[in-house]
Design a protein around this motif. Structure first.
Motif, mmCIF file in Angstrom:
data_model
loop_
_atom_site.group_PDB
_atom_site.id
_atom_site.type_symbol
_atom_site.label_atom_id
_atom_site.label_comp_id
_atom_site.label_asym_id
_atom_site.label_seq_id
_atom_site.Cartn_x
_atom_site.Cartn_y
_atom_site.Cartn_z
ATOM 1 N N LEU A 1 0.823 -1.207 0.000
ATOM 2 C CA LEU A 1 0.000 0.000 0.000
ATOM 3 C C LEU A 1 0.859 1.260 0.000
ATOM 4 N N ARG A 2 1.915 1.243 0.797
ATOM 5 C CA ARG A 2 2.820 2.405 0.809
ATOM 6 C C ARG A 2 3.452 2.605 -0.566
ATOM 7 N N ARG A 3 3.800 1.504 -1.211
ATOM 8 C CA ARG A 3 4.478 1.562 -2.515
ATOM 9 C C ARG A 3 3.612 2.268 -3.557
ATOM 10 N N VAL A 4 2.302 2.027 -3.532
ATOM 11 C CA VAL A 4 1.399 2.703 -4.464
ATOM 12 C C VAL A 4 1.490 4.211 -4.274
ATOM 13 N N VAL A 5 1.511 4.638 -3.032
ATOM 14 C CA VAL A 5 1.578 6.072 -2.722
ATOM 15 C C VAL A 5 2.934 6.647 -3.122
ATOM 16 N N LEU A 6 4.006 5.937 -2.819
ATOM 17 C CA LEU A 6 5.353 6.439 -3.085
ATOM 18 C C LEU A 6 5.661 6.513 -4.580
ATOM 19 N N LEU A 7 5.207 5.507 -5.342
ATOM 20 C CA LEU A 7 5.467 5.522 -6.789
ATOM 21 C C LEU A 7 4.601 6.558 -7.501
ATOM 22 N N LEU B 1 1.681 -7.448 -2.562
ATOM 23 C CA LEU B 1 2.906 -7.890 -3.239
ATOM 24 C C LEU B 1 3.869 -8.564 -2.261
ATOM 25 N N ASP B 2 4.686 -9.429 -2.801
ATOM 26 C CA ASP B 2 5.752 -10.122 -2.073
ATOM 27 C C ASP B 2 6.922 -9.148 -1.903
ATOM 28 N N LYS B 3 7.043 -8.570 -0.724
ATOM 29 C CA LYS B 3 8.061 -7.541 -0.486
ATOM 30 C C LYS B 3 9.472 -8.066 -0.758
ATOM 31 N N LYS B 4 9.783 -9.259 -0.268
ATOM 32 C CA LYS B 4 11.140 -9.803 -0.458
ATOM 33 C C LYS B 4 11.459 -9.978 -1.940
ATOM 34 N N GLU B 5 10.506 -10.501 -2.676
ATOM 35 C CA GLU B 5 10.724 -10.745 -4.108
ATOM 36 C C GLU B 5 10.891 -9.434 -4.871
ATOM 37 N N VAL B 6 10.038 -8.459 -4.575
ATOM 38 C CA VAL B 6 10.111 -7.172 -5.265
ATOM 39 C C VAL B 6 11.409 -6.450 -4.945
ATOM 40 N N MET B 7 11.760 -6.390 -3.678
ATOM 41 C CA MET B 7 12.948 -5.645 -3.276
ATOM 42 C C MET B 7 14.242 -6.324 -3.701
ATOM 43 N N ALA B 8 14.176 -7.610 -3.996
ATOM 44 C CA ALA B 8 15.360 -8.311 -4.522
ATOM 45 C C ALA B 8 15.704 -7.810 -5.914
ATOM 46 N N ASP C 1 18.301 1.393 -7.876
ATOM 47 C CA ASP C 1 18.359 2.849 -7.668
ATOM 48 C C ASP C 1 17.138 3.376 -6.927
ATOM 49 N N GLY C 2 16.682 2.611 -5.938
ATOM 50 C CA GLY C 2 15.567 3.066 -5.111
ATOM 51 C C GLY C 2 14.221 3.078 -5.784
ATOM 52 N N ASP C 3 14.027 2.256 -6.844
ATOM 53 C CA ASP C 3 12.761 2.297 -7.598
ATOM 54 C C ASP C 3 11.676 1.386 -7.036
ATOM 55 N N LEU C 4 11.947 0.764 -5.871
ATOM 56 C CA LEU C 4 10.981 -0.147 -5.236
ATOM 57 C C LEU C 4 10.574 -1.285 -6.169
ATOM 58 N N GLY C 5 11.511 -1.698 -7.025
ATOM 59 C CA GLY C 5 11.264 -2.821 -7.930
ATOM 60 C C GLY C 5 10.387 -2.491 -9.116
ATOM 61 N N TYR C 6 10.148 -1.201 -9.339
ATOM 62 C CA TYR C 6 9.233 -0.789 -10.407
ATOM 63 C C TYR C 6 9.705 -1.253 -11.787
ATOM 64 N N GLY C 7 10.983 -1.075 -12.083
ATOM 65 C CA GLY C 7 11.503 -1.478 -13.392
ATOM 66 C C GLY C 7 11.297 -2.953 -13.664
ATOM 67 N N TRP C 8 11.488 -3.766 -12.645
ATOM 68 C CA TRP C 8 11.339 -5.211 -12.807
ATOM 69 C C TRP C 8 9.877 -5.635 -12.878
ATOM 70 N N LEU C 9 9.030 -5.057 -12.020
ATOM 71 C CA LEU C 9 7.654 -5.521 -11.916
ATOM 72 C C LEU C 9 6.781 -5.090 -13.094
#
Length: 526
Positions: free
Chosen positions: A114-120, A175-182, A186-194
């Motif tokens: 939920l925080r990630r939606v707000v931050l992105l 979302l799976d925090k461990k998987e995303v953050m892996a 550059d601090g993108d919260l896994g956005y490029g990968w997801l």
């Protein structure tokens, strides 16, 4: 010689089997126009097709009954409490849930998601940020109490179902925090990968996605609920209705999702094909840009509402795939207005245009996505506009082209559809009847903003309705708002969608829900 005979026999047997081939028994193959999918990240998903993907690949805190949308039931949250002052929501997270990766789901994952939606702060972020969440306060307003408890603080005492329905949206995906953050860079919260990756716990997992080509989903072996009935879902991007129909008739696919009324009629006598229908929240409308010198005139806006052949299109182009609807809330929503005050009336339109000093008409353009039924609807509108001297130039394009132009407020008229983001009436009131800042660089950009409609007083009414905790009174407020909106808005609302799915006779239990993100695959059998 004997070996040659056996080879020829085997080859002929293969040819016979191929000629009689059907899709695998454990696999659902559907044809679906998925060219609008540009991201698989739930924090960015904002189109129909990828929202359906997310609904089948990710879990949410809570869900609603597709046959009774007023009934909200547990998802990842097994229970929740709302404080007496309406400002605090506490969710108890279900234990024993694992992600497809094998990681355990806990409060940390819910808070992170939920925080990630707000931050992105991507397109669907407003679904959460409208409750006062900001990058600066989100650590305090969305917080972990313990490993299986989450507490959320909203900024005002909204109607309780408003916030709960928002959590059933794609933005509420866990979302799976461990998987995303892996995969963070550059601090993108896994956005490029997801954008092309997967980190969910839903009944199906992502196997393959090739843009405008194919998507393959596999049953999640770690799914915590009842196991999906089918092992695999294959979604083939087939843009044209004729191509979808041909593949369905041959048995190369099990289901066609985008058939025109004509192709549906052609299939009616085929005993191997059956149909499923469901009224959806999607509505078809015209958006009239108020930056256009003609369209900003009230009498012109009103005239155009009398220049639509509603009945003609309903009976021909849309035949069974939509029904006339002229208010921004779809039927089945709290406070939905079913009054239809407009019909094709050439003389009335002429009178209004004469009052505006435009009795000889004017020239205007309309951006149109290159898909049915929108293309045929545009041609019908072009024809009726011409009866009063309005020369309408149709500008065709794909979904990305037309939406990019529309979102930049560079259109004259836009013809398209709009689906609610969640099942509370504020979802469409916020889009059609609310525009807190009409500046070109405004942070909030609802449909009213896209059409440069500056409405401070109507915005106040929409804001008041979402805070009303008396359900009956709230419904009346939305009905009054829609009546005013019908008469003065730069929106020509025309139809409510009826989704029709054509299936092979052996396909059963595909769930067609009331919204674009409530179509579910997990119960489907063959």
């Amino acid at each position: 010689m004997k070996k040659l005979f056996l080879f020829v026999f085997a080859l002929s047997l293969f040819v016979i089997q191929a000629a009689q081939a059907s899709t695998p028994k454990d696999t659902l193959v559907m044809a679906f126009n998925i060219d609008e999918i540009i991201s698989l990240d739930p924090a960015e998903i904002f189109e129909f097709a990828n929202a359906e993907y997310a609904a089948n690949a990710y879990d949410r805190l809570i869900n609603y009954d597709v046959d009774n949308v007023s009934k909200i039931y547990p998802g990842i949250a097994e229970s929740w409490d709302i404080s007496d002052d309406g400002l605090s929501y506490t969710f108890k997270i279900r234990k024993g849930v694992t992600f497809a990766s094998g990681n355990t789901l806990s409060a940390d994952d819910v808070v992170f998601s939920l925080r990630r939606v707000v931050l992105l702060d991507k397109s669907p972020a407003f679904i959460l940020t409208q409750f006062g969440f900001t990058p600066e306060n989100v650590e305090k307003t969305i917080a972990k109490v313990d490993d299986y408890t989450v507490k959320i603080l909203v900024d005002q005492a909204y109607a309780p179902t408003f916030f709960l329905y928002c959590l059933t949206s794609t933005a509420g995906s866990v979302l799976d925090k461990k998987e995303v953050m892996a995969h963070e860079k550059d601090g993108d919260l896994g956005y490029g990968w997801l954008k092309t990756g997967y980190a969910g716990s839903g009944p199906y997992t992502l196997r393959t996605w090739k843009a405008s080509e194919i998507m393959i989903l596999d049953a999640n072996k770690n799914y915590w609920g009842d196991a999906p009935k089918l092992r695999r879902i294959i979604i083939r991007h087939i843009a044209g209705s004729a191509g979808q129909r041909m593949l369905l008739e041959k048995g190369d696919i099990d289901m066609a999702r985008n058939l025109t009324a004509d192709d549906l009629k052609n299939l009616e006598k085929n005993k191997d094909i059956k149909f499923q229908k469901r009224a959806k929240g999607r509505i078809y409308y015209l958006g009239l840009n108020q930056k256009n010198k003609y369209l900003k005139i009230p009498e012109v806006r009103q005239a155009l509402k009398y220049l639509i052949d509603y009945k003609g299109m309903e009976q021909t182009i849309l035949s069974g795939k939509a029904t006339i609807h002229q208010a921004f809330l779809p039927k089945s929503f709290l406070g939905a207005l079913e009054e239809t005050p407009f019909s094709l009336d050439i003389e009335k339109a002429k009178t209004l245009l004469k009052k505006a000093g435009l009795e000889n008409g004017f020239c205007v353009t309309m951006d149109t996505r290159n898909t049915e039924p929108v293309t045929s609807m545009a041609l019908s509108i072009q024809s009726t506009f011409a009866k009063v001297g309005i020369k309408l130039e149709i500008i065709p394009g794909d979904g990305k082209q037309t939406l990019t132009k529309y979102r930049a407020r560079r259109h004259d008229i836009y013809i398209g559809d709009w689906g609610p983001d969640y099942m509370d009436p504020h979802t469409n009131a916020d889009a059609f009847a609310r525009n807190p800042d009409n500046a070109d660089d405004a942070k909030s950009k609802p449909l009213a903003w896209r059409n440069a409609w500056d409405i401070p007083e109507m915005t106040k009414k929409a804001d008041a309705a979402v805070l009303e905790r008396d359900t009956a009174k709230r419904a009346r407020m939305y009905m009054d708002l829609q009546r005013q909106h019908q008469q003065i808005s730069p929106f020509v609302i025309m139809f409510q969608d009826i989704e029709v799915v054509a299936e092979r006779a052996d396909v059963n239990n595909f769930i067609l829900g009331p919204s674009f993100d409530s179509n579910f695959y997990r119960y489907t059998t063959k």
